[in-house]
Design a protein around this motif. Structure first.
Motif, PDB file in Angstrom:
ATOM      1  N   LEU A  22       0.833  -1.195   0.000  1.00 41.29           N
ATOM      2  CA  LEU A  22       0.000   0.000   0.000  1.00 41.29           C
ATOM      3  C   LEU A  22       0.874   1.255   0.000  1.00 41.29           C
ATOM      4  O   LEU A  22       0.745   2.107  -0.870  1.00 41.29           O
ATOM      5  N   MET A  23       1.785   1.347   0.977  1.00 41.37           N
ATOM      6  CA  MET A  23       2.647   2.520   1.065  1.00 41.37           C
ATOM      7  C   MET A  23       3.745   2.275   2.085  1.00 41.37           C
ATOM      8  O   MET A  23       3.688   1.329   2.855  1.00 41.37           O
ATOM      9  N   LEU A  25       5.597   3.734   5.420  1.00 47.88           N
ATOM     10  CA  LEU A  25       5.486   4.642   6.548  1.00 47.88           C
ATOM     11  C   LEU A  25       6.927   4.939   6.979  1.00 47.88           C
ATOM     12  O   LEU A  25       7.850   4.669   6.232  1.00 47.88           O
ATOM     13  N   GLU A  29       6.601  -0.971   6.079  1.00 48.59           N
ATOM     14  CA  GLU A  29       5.884  -1.064   4.816  1.00 48.59           C
ATOM     15  C   GLU A  29       4.460  -1.448   5.207  1.00 48.59           C
ATOM     16  O   GLU A  29       4.260  -2.390   5.975  1.00 48.59           O
ATOM     17  N   VAL A  71      -2.402   3.574  11.930  1.00 45.59           N
ATOM     18  CA  VAL A  71      -3.093   2.714  10.962  1.00 45.59           C
ATOM     19  C   VAL A  71      -4.418   2.222  11.535  1.00 45.59           C
ATOM     20  O   VAL A  71      -5.443   2.205  10.840  1.00 45.59           O
ATOM     21  N   THR A  78     -12.251   4.604   8.498  1.00 48.31           N
ATOM     22  CA  THR A  78     -12.639   4.221   7.139  1.00 48.31           C
ATOM     23  C   THR A  78     -13.771   3.211   7.123  1.00 48.31           C
ATOM     24  O   THR A  78     -14.670   3.306   6.292  1.00 48.31           O
ATOM     25  N   ARG A 129      -7.959  -1.817  -4.942  1.00 48.12           N
ATOM     26  CA  ARG A 129      -7.506  -0.454  -5.248  1.00 48.12           C
ATOM     27  C   ARG A 129      -8.369   0.569  -4.507  1.00 48.12           C
ATOM     28  O   ARG A 129      -7.860   1.548  -3.965  1.00 48.12           O
ATOM     29  N   ALA A 132      -7.517   0.502  -0.814  1.00 51.15           N
ATOM     30  CA  ALA A 132      -6.199   1.127  -0.636  1.00 51.15           C
ATOM     31  C   ALA A 132      -6.312   2.648  -0.681  1.00 51.15           C
ATOM     32  O   ALA A 132      -5.706   3.351   0.131  1.00 51.15           O
ATOM     33  N   GLN A 133      -7.076   3.174  -1.621  1.00 49.83           N
ATOM     34  CA  GLN A 133      -7.231   4.622  -1.732  1.00 49.83           C
ATOM     35  C   GLN A 133      -7.942   5.210  -0.503  1.00 49.83           C
ATOM     36  O   GLN A 133      -7.591   6.296  -0.046  1.00 49.83           O
ATOM     37  N   LYS A 136      -5.325   5.289   2.292  1.00 54.13           N
ATOM     38  CA  LYS A 136      -4.365   6.366   2.041  1.00 54.13           C
ATOM     39  C   LYS A 136      -4.970   7.714   2.395  1.00 54.13           C
ATOM     40  O   LYS A 136      -4.320   8.569   3.008  1.00 54.13           O
ATOM     41  N   ALA A 137      -6.213   7.943   2.015  1.00 53.28           N
ATOM     42  CA  ALA A 137      -6.876   9.210   2.293  1.00 53.28           C
ATOM     43  C   ALA A 137      -7.053   9.404   3.796  1.00 53.28           C
ATOM     44  O   ALA A 137      -6.903  10.521   4.313  1.00 53.28           O
ATOM     45  N   LEU A 139      -5.133   8.207   6.118  1.00 51.09           N
ATOM     46  CA  LEU A 139      -3.828   8.415   6.757  1.00 51.09           C
ATOM     47  C   LEU A 139      -3.311   9.818   6.465  1.00 51.09           C
ATOM     48  O   LEU A 139      -2.495  10.348   7.152  1.00 51.09           O
TER      49      LEU A 139
END
Length: 139
Positions: A22-23, A25, A29, A71, A78, A129, A132-133, A136-137, A139
Motif C-alpha cells: 500500500l505505502m 510509513l 511497509e 493505521v 474508514t 484499489r 487502498a485509496q 491512504k486518504a 492516513l
C-alpha cells in the motif's frame, strides 16, 4: 515490493504472496491482506532479522507503536467497524509483522479469530484499489 529501499531487508515470500503493498510509513511497509472478508492491513518493520518486537531498538519499538496506532485509527474511521484486532503472532511467518484487522458483529467468524476461518476470498482488482485509496486518504 520496492527493492533496494531498505538495505539488507527482504520481505518474506508468504507476506508478499498474500498481500499487496500500500505505502511506506517511517519504519514499516504497509500492506493490504488480499482477503476481502475483512478490512485487513499488515505493517512490516523494515529491520532485517527482526522476529519479535523486543528484537528492535527502543526507538523502533516506539515508532512501531505509533505507526500501528495511526493505521488502526485510519482503519476504524474508514470502515466504521465495531472492533480493531491487532496482533503480531509470527508462528508461521517468523518475520516481524503486525496485523491490524477491522472486525464487526456479524462478519465472517465473529467473534472468533480470522485465522483458520474458511477460505481466503481475494479482492477483485478494483476492490483492493478502492480500499487502498480509502486508507491512504484516511492516513
Amino acid at each position: 515490493m520496492l527493492t533496494g529501499l531498505k538495505a539488507g531487508f527482504t520481505l518474506d515470500s508468504r507476506l508478499e504472496a498474500d498481500s499487496e503493498q500500500l505505502m511506506w510509513l517511517g519504519l514499516c511497509e504497509l500492506r493490504v491482506m488480499n482477503d476481502s472478508r475483512w478490512p485487513w492491513l499488515i505493517l512490516v518493520p523494515q529491520r532485517p532479522g527482526a522476529e519479535e518486537i523486543h528484537d528492535m531498538t527502543p526507538l523502533d519499538q516506539a515508532m512501531l507503536t505509533f505507526e500501528t496506532n495511526m493505521v488502526a485509527q485510519a482503519l476504524k474511521r474508514t470502515t466504521g467497524c465495531t472492533k480493531i484486532n491487532t496482533g503480531a503472532l509470527g508462528n508461521i511467518v517468523r518475520q516481524l509483522h503486525v496485523h491490524v484487522i477491522a472486525r464487526s458483529e456479524g462478519d465472517p467468524g465473529w467473534p472468533g479469530p480470522v485465522w483458520g476461518h474458511g477460505m481466503r476470498e481475494p479482492y477483485e482488482r478494483s476492490g483492493i484499489r478502492q480500499f487502498a485509496q480509502q486508507i491512504k486518504a484516511a492516513l
